[in-house]
Motif scaffolding. Sequence first.
Motif: not given
Length: 451
Positions: A205-217
């Motif tokens: 998650s840290k490596r990909l940064g904002s490209r990963v959206k957390l808490s999106w359902k």
Amino acid sequence: MEKGIDAPPSVHGALTWHGGGASILPTIETSLRDYLLMVQVDSGLKDDLVLGDPTAPRFVLWGGGLKPVPSSPADLPFFDLMSFSGKLRAGFGALGFRPSLPDHEESVEEFVRRNLGDEVFERLIEPFCSGVYAGDPSKLSMEAAFGKVWRLEKRGGSIIGGAIKAIQEKNKSAKPPRDPRLPKPKGQTIGSFRKGQAMLPNAISKRLGSRVKLSWKLISISKLENRGYSLTYETPNGFATLQTKTVVMTVPSYVASDLLRPLSLEAAEALSKFYYPPVAAVSVSYPEEAIRADRLIDGQLKGFGQLHPRSQGVETLGTIYSSSLFPNRAPPGRVLLLNYIGGATNPGILSKTESQLVEAVDHDLRTMLINPKEGEPLTLGVKVWPRAIPQFLIGHLETLETAKYALSIGGFRGMFLGGNYVSGVALGRCVESAYDVAADVSNFLSRGVYK
């Protein structure tokens, strides 16, 4: 029951436990090794990888005692887990002196009893199935769950014949150059990370940064006229809609079924058929002196852990010796044990409270590992997974193919199914499959379908 949250900080603060899978397998003799280690290195965790001792013993509960398991077929004659006649039956069966292949899809139980005999099944494979799948080997498909072994007999006429052919083919094929960045584990072992398994997803998650959206359902998927897709998400900031050319679904099959139902009823119905039994992970700690003297090796609890066949009268599926496997899992003077309970043969755990689950685990441990007069354990965590591990039952591959075919004939190009019900339940299998799906997506887009 004493809870970890109330324990003295000097003890509680030095214990690292898991609520799910506790290890990875980085040393399988296939391309899987490189894929799994590549993820670790690419995520910046090369120096945080810790490996268990490949010579550490594994145990199976049998006849009231914990019996060491042979680490390879060559060790089988020297272990007392099986009788002499059982070993002979296994050896002759592996060579091909056994009933021929039936004309139906075999369960794991049928395959093993036919090829290797009753003792191998009851004392090795049945507890192994409980440990890996939390499953019922009388219902698991041999081809789907353990396809690599299943194919040996098909390839060589027997398990040993197939293994010889596989080795010959491997020696003839050119080996790709090994990535020099990757660590080189010694022997067949399991691994983890310095601060536990959570380090891997956190690092990715840290490596990909904002490209990963957390808490999106993901709420819904709709097909666009240009054959792309519109995805609607519920996010911490409200609803969001995205358009995409491809969709890779690695959610559990029952979640994928709900999302795909408005698009393809046939695919949704197929995906709804996969069964996920409940499993609870119970982490407890005892003082070192609580371990029975006959379970110590050189004065310590050593080994990977133990598995418990369903026939042996205990409820717990198995126990991992977490503090023996990896460094800094417990402070000096304490042992940390991760226990699994539930599975396909015991779905009733869902009706138990956390205290009842701990009591069941503690009761089982006192019959084989812990001194019966020892005080209550320190309970670190109880995590119940109501739908834990997909079961690769008879008909699994056919059902999966039905879902894929329904998406194909329905015109859902660019829709890919992934996840552990597709690839296999081990993390390494999921990683290997993820690389394959990524290649499929790249090939799909490179054909310029939507240009």
